[in-house]
Write an enzyme that holds these catalytic residues in place. Structure first.
Site, PDB file in Angstrom:
ATOM      1  N   SER A   1       0.804  -1.293   0.136  1.00  0.00           N
ATOM      2  CA  SER A   1      -0.142  -0.181  -0.095  1.00  0.00           C
ATOM      3  C   SER A   1       0.839   1.337   0.110  1.00  0.00           C
ATOM      4  O   SER A   1       2.038   1.332  -0.472  1.00  0.00           O
ATOM      5  CB  SER A   1      -0.811   0.059   1.311  1.00  0.00           C
ATOM      6  OG  SER A   1      -1.826   1.093   1.060  1.00  0.00           O
ATOM      7  N   ASN A   2       0.350   2.367   0.602  1.00  0.00           N
ATOM      8  CA  ASN A   2       1.016   3.522   0.382  1.00  0.00           C
ATOM      9  C   ASN A   2       0.565   4.450   1.583  1.00  0.00           C
ATOM     10  O   ASN A   2      -0.506   4.240   2.432  1.00  0.00           O
ATOM     11  CB  ASN A   2       0.831   4.468  -0.897  1.00  0.00           C
ATOM     12  CG  ASN A   2      -0.362   4.300  -1.218  1.00  0.00           C
ATOM     13  OD1 ASN A   2      -1.442   5.517  -0.476  1.00  0.00           O
ATOM     14  ND2 ASN A   2      -1.135   3.963  -2.165  1.00  0.00           N
ATOM     15  N   HIS A   3       1.068   5.487   1.895  1.00  0.00           N
ATOM     16  CA  HIS A   3       0.820   6.596   2.831  1.00  0.00           C
ATOM     17  C   HIS A   3      -0.476   7.609   2.694  1.00  0.00           C
ATOM     18  O   HIS A   3      -0.627   8.453   3.411  1.00  0.00           O
ATOM     19  CB  HIS A   3       1.869   7.375   3.417  1.00  0.00           C
ATOM     20  CG  HIS A   3       3.087   6.458   3.782  1.00  0.00           C
ATOM     21  ND1 HIS A   3       2.881   5.746   4.812  1.00  0.00           N
ATOM     22  CD2 HIS A   3       4.236   6.498   3.371  1.00  0.00           C
ATOM     23  CE1 HIS A   3       3.899   5.182   5.315  1.00  0.00           C
ATOM     24  NE2 HIS A   3       4.980   5.361   4.277  1.00  0.00           N
ATOM     25  N   SER A   4      -1.273   7.231   1.701  1.00  0.00           N
ATOM     26  CA  SER A   4      -2.189   8.151   1.574  1.00  0.00           C
ATOM     27  C   SER A   4      -3.366   8.219   2.916  1.00  0.00           C
ATOM     28  O   SER A   4      -3.804   7.095   3.090  1.00  0.00           O
ATOM     29  CB  SER A   4      -3.355   7.857   0.206  1.00  0.00           C
ATOM     30  OG  SER A   4      -4.569   8.516   0.312  1.00  0.00           O
TER      31      SER A   4
ATOM     32  N   ALA B   1      -4.966   7.261  -3.870  1.00  0.00           N
ATOM     33  CA  ALA B   1      -3.708   6.833  -4.355  1.00  0.00           C
ATOM     34  C   ALA B   1      -3.785   5.355  -4.730  1.00  0.00           C
ATOM     35  O   ALA B   1      -3.434   4.596  -3.865  1.00  0.00           O
ATOM     36  CB  ALA B   1      -2.853   7.046  -3.220  1.00  0.00           C
TER      37      ALA B   1
END
Ligand code: CTP
Ligand code: CA
Length: 231
Positions: free
Chosen positions: A33-36, A100
């Protein structure tokens, strides 16, 4: 304090917004995943709803409350987000891709938890490209007005302009995420809006400000574009 007057200037408009990250499973207990944080997309959903629009929020996994008056659909992966977006886009006037979305997912999701072994010091994952949700929506006919975002750490305007054209969007909201305190996870953001005006591109710079007021400025610009949209 200054409280923005609520002008119901988006009444009768159906707006679909994607927000937050996606989670791409690797096995039953792990994901990419990512930091959104989802804050920008949720601020947009709130702004549109306050201005009278019928808002459909397609949300990846975030820890935010649903803004009042907003219809929220929760999804996990990019594939699920695309399915929900295609379903909603058919009945939308405006589509805003703020999520994101993970660019890649695991080629195979392991059925059981991946085990660490003594035999291997490295692990190689094979990833495959996810569908591009805003590009897919922009390629439909008929289609809603399509707005995307671009989070960049360098060459912000050039990369954003390229995405606007390549994905066939009507407008893009570009963020420089390398600026401390702005963008990912933060409450504040700055943006460069780029939109097509015939063969030219027009732009508007929005200075650093809370994502809530930034959302209203984005709504203002989108309403102007929508009003001028060729029938
Ligand atoms: N987007 C999307 N589906 C994807 C990837 C991105 O809908 N699979 C959308 C985002 O919601 C955003 C826009 O495309 O509105 C730009 O996302 P971004 O990650 O900046 O662009 P990419 O084309 O993925 O390019 P890169 O990550 O390499 O900069
Ligand atoms: Ca990307």
């Amino acid at each position: 304090p200054d409280v923005a007057p609520t002008v119901r200037d988006a009444e009768a408009l159906r707006v679909t917004i994607t927000a937050g990250p996606t989670h791409e499973a690797l096995d039953p207990v792990r994901y990419l995943s990512n930091h959104s944080s989802g804050k920008m997309g949720y601020a947009l959903a709130e702004a549109w709803a306050r201005r009278g629009a019928q808002v459909h929020l397609i949300s990846g996994p975030v820890s935010l409350a649903t803004p009042s008056g907003v219809e929220r659909v929760d999804v996990t992966s990019a594939s699920e987000m695309l399915a929900a977006a295609e379903h909603a886009a058919a009945e939308s006037d405006i589509f805003i891709g703020c999520a994101a979305v993970a660019d890649y997912r695991a080629e195979h999701i392991a059925e059981h938890k991946l085990k660490k072994t003594d035999a291997h010091e490295t692990l190689t994952l094979t990833l495959v490209k996810n569908p591009d949700i805003v590009a897919e929506i922009a390629a439909r006919s008929p289609r809603p007005l399509v707005i995307g975002f671009a989070a960049e750490t360098q060459n912000v305007e050039r990369y954003a302009r390229d995405k606007l054209t390549r994905k066939g969007m009507d407008m893009i909201v570009a963020n420089d995420v390398s600026q401390a305190g702005l963008g990912f996870g933060a409450d504040d953001n700055a943006a460069l809006l780029l939109w097509r005006d015939g063969d030219d591109t027009d732009s508007q710079a929005l200075p650093p400000q809370p994502k809530t007021t930034l959302a209203d400025a984005i709504v203002d610009r989108v309403l102007t574009l929508y009003a001028h949209r060729a029938p």
